[in-house]
Write a protein that holds these residues in place. Structure first.
Motif, PDB file in Angstrom:
ATOM      1  N   ALA A 188     -21.624  35.034   9.916  1.00 30.29           N
ATOM      2  CA  ALA A 188     -22.697  35.335  10.936  1.00 30.29           C
ATOM      3  C   ALA A 188     -23.686  34.302  10.643  1.00 30.29           C
ATOM      4  N   PRO A 189     -24.515  33.816  11.407  1.00 30.59           N
ATOM      5  CA  PRO A 189     -25.652  32.895  11.133  1.00 30.59           C
ATOM      6  C   PRO A 189     -26.749  33.533  10.247  1.00 30.59           C
ATOM      7  N   ARG A 190     -27.454  32.976   9.614  1.00 34.05           N
ATOM      8  CA  ARG A 190     -28.664  33.485   8.914  1.00 34.05           C
ATOM      9  C   ARG A 190     -29.573  33.899  10.051  1.00 34.05           C
ATOM     10  N   VAL A 191     -30.375  34.831   9.785  1.00 34.00           N
ATOM     11  CA  VAL A 191     -31.409  35.587  10.694  1.00 34.00           C
ATOM     12  C   VAL A 191     -32.659  34.535  10.942  1.00 34.00           C
ATOM     13  N   GLY A 192     -32.898  34.348  12.217  1.00 36.92           N
ATOM     14  CA  GLY A 192     -34.070  33.359  12.456  1.00 36.92           C
ATOM     15  C   GLY A 192     -33.765  32.004  12.495  1.00 36.92           C
ATOM     16  N   THR A 193     -32.415  31.805  12.682  1.00 38.61           N
ATOM     17  CA  THR A 193     -32.122  30.168  12.691  1.00 38.61           C
ATOM     18  C   THR A 193     -31.245  30.048  13.782  1.00 38.61           C
ATOM     19  N   ARG A 194     -31.140  28.786  14.233  1.00 35.84           N
ATOM     20  CA  ARG A 194     -30.299  28.646  15.532  1.00 35.84           C
ATOM     21  C   ARG A 194     -28.995  27.743  14.773  1.00 35.84           C
ATOM     22  N   ILE A 195     -28.889  27.629  13.680  1.00 30.64           N
ATOM     23  CA  ILE A 195     -27.755  27.054  12.996  1.00 30.64           C
ATOM     24  C   ILE A 195     -26.525  28.054  12.833  1.00 30.64           C
ATOM     25  N   PRO A 196     -25.648  27.624  13.558  1.00 34.69           N
ATOM     26  CA  PRO A 196     -24.250  28.633  13.261  1.00 34.69           C
ATOM     27  C   PRO A 196     -23.943  28.900  12.196  1.00 34.69           C
ATOM     28  N   GLY A 197     -23.282  30.138  12.010  1.00 29.95           N
ATOM     29  CA  GLY A 197     -22.732  30.695  10.633  1.00 29.95           C
ATOM     30  C   GLY A 197     -21.665  29.411   9.974  1.00 29.95           C
ATOM     31  N   ARG A 198     -21.130  29.663   8.919  1.00 30.49           N
ATOM     32  CA  ARG A 198     -20.281  28.836   8.360  1.00 30.49           C
ATOM     33  C   ARG A 198     -18.884  29.476   8.456  1.00 30.49           C
ATOM     34  N   ARG A 199     -17.928  28.563   8.367  1.00 34.01           N
ATOM     35  CA  ARG A 199     -16.428  29.071   8.122  1.00 34.01           C
ATOM     36  C   ARG A 199     -15.936  29.029   6.854  1.00 34.01           C
ATOM     37  N   VAL A 200     -15.493  30.236   6.235  1.00 34.46           N
ATOM     38  CA  VAL A 200     -15.261  30.309   4.851  1.00 34.46           C
ATOM     39  C   VAL A 200     -13.796  30.886   4.861  1.00 34.46           C
ATOM     40  N   CYS A 201     -12.850  30.201   3.927  1.00 35.61           N
ATOM     41  CA  CYS A 201     -11.707  30.605   3.716  1.00 35.61           C
ATOM     42  C   CYS A 201     -11.242  31.004   2.138  1.00 35.61           C
ATOM     43  N   LEU A 202     -10.811  32.387   2.275  1.00 31.94           N
ATOM     44  CA  LEU A 202     -10.501  32.827   1.105  1.00 31.94           C
ATOM     45  C   LEU A 202      -9.273  33.768   1.173  1.00 31.94           C
ATOM     46  N   THR A 203      -8.636  34.048  -0.021  1.00 33.55           N
ATOM     47  CA  THR A 203      -7.387  34.959  -0.179  1.00 33.55           C
ATOM     48  C   THR A 203      -7.907  36.249   0.233  1.00 33.55           C
ATOM     49  N   LEU A 204      -6.933  37.287   0.679  1.00 35.76           N
ATOM     50  CA  LEU A 204      -7.130  38.654   1.023  1.00 35.76           C
ATOM     51  C   LEU A 204      -7.698  39.394  -0.191  1.00 35.76           C
ATOM     52  N   PHE A 205      -7.444  38.977  -1.486  1.00 45.04           N
ATOM     53  CA  PHE A 205      -7.748  39.695  -2.660  1.00 45.04           C
ATOM     54  C   PHE A 205      -9.465  39.297  -2.508  1.00 45.04           C
ATOM     55  N   GLN A 206      -9.684  38.053  -2.590  1.00 42.98           N
ATOM     56  CA  GLN A 206     -10.996  37.578  -2.564  1.00 42.98           C
ATOM     57  C   GLN A 206     -11.902  38.308  -1.354  1.00 42.98           C
ATOM     58  N   TRP A 207     -11.454  38.259  -0.143  1.00 42.42           N
ATOM     59  CA  TRP A 207     -12.197  38.979   0.803  1.00 42.42           C
ATOM     60  C   TRP A 207     -12.432  40.445   0.674  1.00 42.42           C
ATOM     61  N   LYS A 208     -11.462  41.214  -0.147  1.00 42.83           N
ATOM     62  CA  LYS A 208     -11.591  42.489  -0.415  1.00 42.83           C
ATOM     63  C   LYS A 208     -12.766  42.589  -1.572  1.00 42.83           C
ATOM     64  N   GLN A 209     -12.601  41.949  -2.322  1.00 41.61           N
ATOM     65  CA  GLN A 209     -13.591  41.954  -3.460  1.00 41.61           C
ATOM     66  C   GLN A 209     -15.247  41.481  -2.785  1.00 41.61           C
ATOM     67  N   TRP A 210     -15.314  40.511  -1.832  1.00 40.79           N
ATOM     68  CA  TRP A 210     -16.369  40.374  -1.379  1.00 40.79           C
ATOM     69  C   TRP A 210     -16.901  41.581  -0.603  1.00 40.79           C
TER      70      TRP A 210
END
Length: 103
Positions: free
Chosen positions: A60-82
């Motif tokens: 999701a983009p940062r609150v208060g900006t019009r800059i779109p969010g970024r695309r992040v690629c991680l392993t499923l294990f890393q997503w669980k940790q996140w």
């Protein structure tokens, strides 16, 4: 009386000896041990392959900006940790809000 006890002990030890020998044979048999190790490594490899799959998500983009969010690629294990880290940070923030300043 002592002879009966000794005879009973001898009978019990003789009856248990084949099972102990069989267990020791399984542990010293290199083929059997190698098969057990291979089975355990295959099970772990299947679990690792599931966690090593890469998934890309749009954040999701940062609150208060019009800059779109970024695309992040991680392993499923890393997503669980996140996700776990995020939940823990939210719990800490909530706890800090419940503590009143004394002054």
């Amino acid at each position: 009386m002592n002879t009966r006890a000794l005879a009973l002990i001898a009978i019990i030890s003789v009856s248990l000896a084949p099972s102990v020998v069989a267990q020791q044979a399984d542990m010293t048999d290199p083929v059997a041990v190698e098969a057990d190790i291979q089975q355990a490594s295959d099970d772990n490899a299947a679990e690792e392959r599931d966690d090593e799959a890469i998934e890309c998500r749009n954040l999701a983009p940062r609150v208060g900006t019009r800059i779109p969010g970024r695309r992040v690629c991680l392993t499923l294990f890393q997503w669980k940790q996140w996700e776990e880290n995020t939940k823990e940070e939210m719990r800490d923030t909530e706890r800090m809000g419940l503590i009143r300043n004394r002054g």
